[in-house]
Design a protein around this motif. Structure first.
Motif, PDB file in Angstrom:
ATOM      1  N   GLY A 260       7.273   3.124  -3.295  1.00  0.00           N
ATOM      2  CA  GLY A 260       6.517   4.016  -2.438  1.00  0.00           C
ATOM      3  C   GLY A 260       6.342   3.584  -1.003  1.00  0.00           C
ATOM      4  O   GLY A 260       5.562   4.193  -0.260  1.00  0.00           O
ATOM      5  N   ALA A 261       7.048   2.548  -0.587  1.00  0.00           N
ATOM      6  CA  ALA A 261       6.943   2.083   0.792  1.00  0.00           C
ATOM      7  C   ALA A 261       8.092   2.651   1.631  1.00  0.00           C
ATOM      8  O   ALA A 261       9.041   3.235   1.112  1.00  0.00           O
ATOM      9  CB  ALA A 261       6.971   0.550   0.847  1.00  0.00           C
ATOM     10  N   VAL A 262       7.992   2.471   2.933  1.00  0.00           N
ATOM     11  CA  VAL A 262       9.045   2.868   3.871  1.00  0.00           C
ATOM     12  C   VAL A 262       9.832   1.619   4.233  1.00  0.00           C
ATOM     13  O   VAL A 262       9.278   0.669   4.805  1.00  0.00           O
ATOM     14  CB  VAL A 262       8.441   3.500   5.139  1.00  0.00           C
ATOM     15  N   GLY A 263      11.116   1.583   3.874  1.00  0.00           N
ATOM     16  CA  GLY A 263      11.941   0.409   4.121  1.00  0.00           C
ATOM     17  C   GLY A 263      12.593   0.451   5.492  1.00  0.00           C
ATOM     18  O   GLY A 263      12.945   1.513   5.999  1.00  0.00           O
ATOM     19  N   ARG A 264      12.738  -0.736   6.090  1.00  0.00           N
ATOM     20  CA  ARG A 264      13.384  -0.840   7.397  1.00  0.00           C
ATOM     21  C   ARG A 264      14.087  -2.188   7.479  1.00  0.00           C
ATOM     22  O   ARG A 264      13.529  -3.206   7.071  1.00  0.00           O
ATOM     23  CB  ARG A 264      12.364  -0.702   8.530  1.00  0.00           C
ATOM     24  N   ASP A 265      15.303  -2.181   8.041  1.00  0.00           N
ATOM     25  CA  ASP A 265      16.017  -3.446   8.191  1.00  0.00           C
ATOM     26  C   ASP A 265      15.765  -4.054   9.568  1.00  0.00           C
ATOM     27  O   ASP A 265      14.993  -3.533  10.367  1.00  0.00           O
ATOM     28  CB  ASP A 265      17.516  -3.286   7.902  1.00  0.00           C
TER      29      ASP A 265
ATOM     30  N   ARG B 125       0.848  -1.190   0.000  1.00  0.00           N
ATOM     31  CA  ARG B 125       0.000   0.000   0.000  1.00  0.00           C
ATOM     32  C   ARG B 125       0.881   1.236   0.000  1.00  0.00           C
ATOM     33  O   ARG B 125       2.055   1.166   0.399  1.00  0.00           O
ATOM     34  CB  ARG B 125      -0.907  -0.010   1.238  1.00  0.00           C
ATOM     35  N   PRO B 126       0.353   2.381  -0.426  1.00  0.00           N
ATOM     36  CA  PRO B 126       1.161   3.608  -0.348  1.00  0.00           C
ATOM     37  C   PRO B 126       1.634   3.850   1.081  1.00  0.00           C
ATOM     38  O   PRO B 126       0.845   3.759   2.027  1.00  0.00           O
ATOM     39  CB  PRO B 126       0.182   4.698  -0.811  1.00  0.00           C
ATOM     40  N   ASP B 127       2.930   4.108   1.231  1.00  0.00           N
ATOM     41  CA  ASP B 127       3.550   4.360   2.545  1.00  0.00           C
ATOM     42  C   ASP B 127       3.512   3.147   3.475  1.00  0.00           C
ATOM     43  O   ASP B 127       3.622   3.293   4.697  1.00  0.00           O
ATOM     44  CB  ASP B 127       2.904   5.564   3.242  1.00  0.00           C
ATOM     45  N   ALA B 128       3.348   1.959   2.912  1.00  0.00           N
ATOM     46  CA  ALA B 128       3.421   0.749   3.729  1.00  0.00           C
ATOM     47  C   ALA B 128       4.801   0.654   4.373  1.00  0.00           C
ATOM     48  O   ALA B 128       5.794   1.182   3.852  1.00  0.00           O
ATOM     49  CB  ALA B 128       3.161  -0.482   2.867  1.00  0.00           C
ATOM     50  N   LEU B 129       4.865  -0.024   5.502  1.00  0.00           N
ATOM     51  CA  LEU B 129       6.152  -0.324   6.125  1.00  0.00           C
ATOM     52  C   LEU B 129       6.614  -1.680   5.606  1.00  0.00           C
ATOM     53  O   LEU B 129       5.887  -2.669   5.682  1.00  0.00           O
ATOM     54  CB  LEU B 129       6.028  -0.368   7.646  1.00  0.00           C
ATOM     55  N   ALA B 130       7.838  -1.725   5.075  1.00  0.00           N
ATOM     56  CA  ALA B 130       8.410  -2.961   4.538  1.00  0.00           C
ATOM     57  C   ALA B 130       9.673  -3.286   5.324  1.00  0.00           C
ATOM     58  O   ALA B 130      10.645  -2.538   5.273  1.00  0.00           O
ATOM     59  CB  ALA B 130       8.717  -2.810   3.050  1.00  0.00           C
TER      60      ALA B 130
ATOM     61  N   PHE C 233      15.933  -5.750  -0.673  1.00  0.00           N
ATOM     62  CA  PHE C 233      14.505  -5.666  -0.335  1.00  0.00           C
ATOM     63  C   PHE C 233      14.109  -4.229  -0.021  1.00  0.00           C
ATOM     64  O   PHE C 233      13.053  -3.742  -0.468  1.00  0.00           O
ATOM     65  CB  PHE C 233      14.197  -6.578   0.849  1.00  0.00           C
ATOM     66  N   ILE C 234      14.939  -3.529   0.741  1.00  0.00           N
ATOM     67  CA  ILE C 234      14.616  -2.155   1.112  1.00  0.00           C
ATOM     68  C   ILE C 234      14.576  -1.256  -0.124  1.00  0.00           C
ATOM     69  O   ILE C 234      13.678  -0.421  -0.276  1.00  0.00           O
ATOM     70  CB  ILE C 234      15.627  -1.637   2.157  1.00  0.00           C
ATOM     71  N   ALA C 235      15.533  -1.446  -1.036  1.00  0.00           N
ATOM     72  CA  ALA C 235      15.554  -0.638  -2.267  1.00  0.00           C
ATOM     73  C   ALA C 235      14.295  -0.889  -3.094  1.00  0.00           C
ATOM     74  O   ALA C 235      13.697   0.051  -3.640  1.00  0.00           O
ATOM     75  CB  ALA C 235      16.800  -0.967  -3.077  1.00  0.00           C
ATOM     76  N   TRP C 236      13.892  -2.153  -3.191  1.00  0.00           N
ATOM     77  CA  TRP C 236      12.658  -2.501  -3.917  1.00  0.00           C
ATOM     78  C   TRP C 236      11.452  -1.829  -3.277  1.00  0.00           C
ATOM     79  O   TRP C 236      10.612  -1.235  -3.966  1.00  0.00           O
ATOM     80  CB  TRP C 236      12.500  -4.021  -3.909  1.00  0.00           C
ATOM     81  N   ALA C 237      11.355  -1.901  -1.959  1.00  0.00           N
ATOM     82  CA  ALA C 237      10.211  -1.326  -1.262  1.00  0.00           C
ATOM     83  C   ALA C 237      10.137   0.185  -1.465  1.00  0.00           C
ATOM     84  O   ALA C 237       9.068   0.739  -1.772  1.00  0.00           O
ATOM     85  CB  ALA C 237      10.296  -1.661   0.228  1.00  0.00           C
ATOM     86  N   GLU C 238      11.261   0.854  -1.303  1.00  0.00           N
ATOM     87  CA  GLU C 238      11.273   2.316  -1.413  1.00  0.00           C
ATOM     88  C   GLU C 238      11.013   2.766  -2.855  1.00  0.00           C
ATOM     89  O   GLU C 238      10.414   3.816  -3.075  1.00  0.00           O
ATOM     90  CB  GLU C 238      12.588   2.855  -0.881  1.00  0.00           C
ATOM     91  N   ALA C 239      11.447   1.960  -3.822  1.00  0.00           N
ATOM     92  CA  ALA C 239      11.186   2.295  -5.228  1.00  0.00           C
ATOM     93  C   ALA C 239       9.708   2.214  -5.567  1.00  0.00           C
ATOM     94  O   ALA C 239       9.255   2.807  -6.552  1.00  0.00           O
ATOM     95  CB  ALA C 239      11.974   1.355  -6.141  1.00  0.00           C
TER      96      ALA C 239
END
Length: 285
Positions: A242-247, A217-222, A234-240
Motif C-alpha cells: 500500500g505504499a508509493v514506491g520510488r527509485d 503507513r497507508p500511502d507512505a513514500l518508500a 524494494f519497490i515491489a514490496w512497498a507497493e504490495a
C-alpha cells in the motif's frame, strides 16, 4: 575549455556524463565532462593527473564528481569541506578553485531531499521517517533530511552499534532542528512512518526487505536509493503493502544539479532532464 569528470572504479556505468552534458546544453554552458577510471589506492594521483593533463592541453580542470570507492579518499585531499560532507564523512563532489585549493561537498542528501519534495511532491517538514541502513549511503543523506524538517528519524541497521554511531554524530544537528533521532535494530523498529528510505543494497543483492511491512503507513513514500532493476525488489514490496514506491534516479539527477550549480553558478532544469532520462530508460536506451 572547462573540464569536469566523474572518478570511480568501476565508472563505465555512470550516467553523469550524459546528465551534465544535457545540463550544459540546456543552460548554454561550454564544458566537457568525461569518465575517468582511477586505480584503487591512487585517488590523489588521479586528481593530480586530471588537473595536469587539462593544463597541458590549454584547458582548465574545474571539478569532478566522486563515486565508489573514493568518497572517503576525496575528503582527505580537500582544503575546504562543507558541513554536510563533514557530517557524512564522505564526499561526492570536488571543486577546484582558482588559487589551487580544493573544495569538497556531498550533494547526495540534498539531491534526495529535492527529489522527494520537488519531484515526488511529498513534504518532509514534520514527517516521521525511517532510514534503513547506516553505511555510507545513509550517512550521506541523514543530515539533509534533518535540515528538511523531519520531526522524527529512526535509523535502523543490522548492527545497532553502527546506527547508534551515525545517530550520535548527527545529534547536535537534530537538537538544532528540534527533531527526534533514534537508532534501532532492523527487527525492532517501533511504529510506522510517512517516508521509508532504503539505503542498503538489499534489492541489488536479491535479499528480502530487511524490515517488517508494518513500518509503512497507508500511502507512505518508500524510496530505494538504487534505481532501475537494482531497486525493483524494494519497490515491489512497498507497493504490495500500500505504499508509493520510488527509485533513486531522481536523487541521481538532483545531486548532479547541485554539483552543476556549485561549479557553474547556474541552476539546471533537473526535472526536465529526469523526465527525459526516465523516458530513455523505459525504451531501453
Amino acid at each position: 575549455m572547462d573540464l569536469y569528470c566523474v572518478m570511480g572504479n568501476p565508472v563505465e556505468h555512470s550516467r553523469s556524463p550524459h546528465i551534465h552534458a544535457r545540463f550544459a546544453e540546456l543552460c548554454g554552458q561550454q564544458l566537457e565532462y568525461t569518465r575517468r577510471l582511477v586505480p584503487i589506492g591512487a585517488f590523489a594521483e588521479g586528481v593530480a593527473s586530471f588537473r595536469r593533463e587539462a593544463a597541458e592541453h590549454g584547458n582548465i580542470a574545474s571539478g569532478c564528481n566522486v563515486t565508489v570507492p573514493f568518497k572517503f579518499d576525496a575528503a582527505a585531499i580537500a582544503q575546504h569541506t562543507s558541513e554536510r560532507a563533514l557530517l557524512a564523512q564522505a564526499v561526492n563532489m570536488l571543486r577546484f578553485e582558482a588559487d589551487g585549493s580544493i573544495h569538497a561537498d556531498n550533494t547526495d542528501g540534498i539531491g534526495l531531499v529535492n527529489d522527494i519534495v520537488r519531484n515526488a511532491a511529498v513534504p518532509l517538514a514534520g514527517c516521521e521517517l525511517l532510514l534503513i541502513g547506516a553505511g555510507g549511503a545513509a550517512a550521506g543523506v541523514l543530515g539533509p533530511l534533518l535540515d528538511a524538517g523531519a520531526s522524527r528519524i529512526v535509523v535502523a541497521n543490522r548492527t545497532v552499534g553502527k546506527a547508534m554511531a551515525l545517530v550520535q554524530r548527527h545529534a547536535a544537528l537534530a537538537l538544532r532542528h528540534g527533531a527526534t533521532l533514534e537508532a534501532w535494530a532492523l527487527d525492532e523498529v517501533p511504529g510506522n512512518f510517512d517516508v521509508v528510505i532504503n539505503a542498503t543494497a538489499s534489492s541489488l543483492a536479491g535479499d528480502a526487505v530487511p524490515v517488517r511491512a508494518q513500518v509503512l503507513r497507508p500511502d507512505a513514500l518508500a524510496v530505494d536509493l538504487m534505481y532501475g532493476p537494482a531497486a525493483a525488489g524494494f519497490i515491489a514490496w512497498a507497493e504490495a503493502h500500500g505504499a508509493v514506491g520510488r527509485d533513486g534516479l531522481g536523487m541521481l539527477v538532483e545531486q548532479a544539479a547541485e554539483a552543476f550549480e556549485a561549479w557553474r553558478g547556474v541552476r539546471p532544469p533537473a526535472a526536465q532532464v529526469l523526465a527525459e532520462l526516465r523516458a530513455s530508460l523505459a525504451v531501453g536506451q
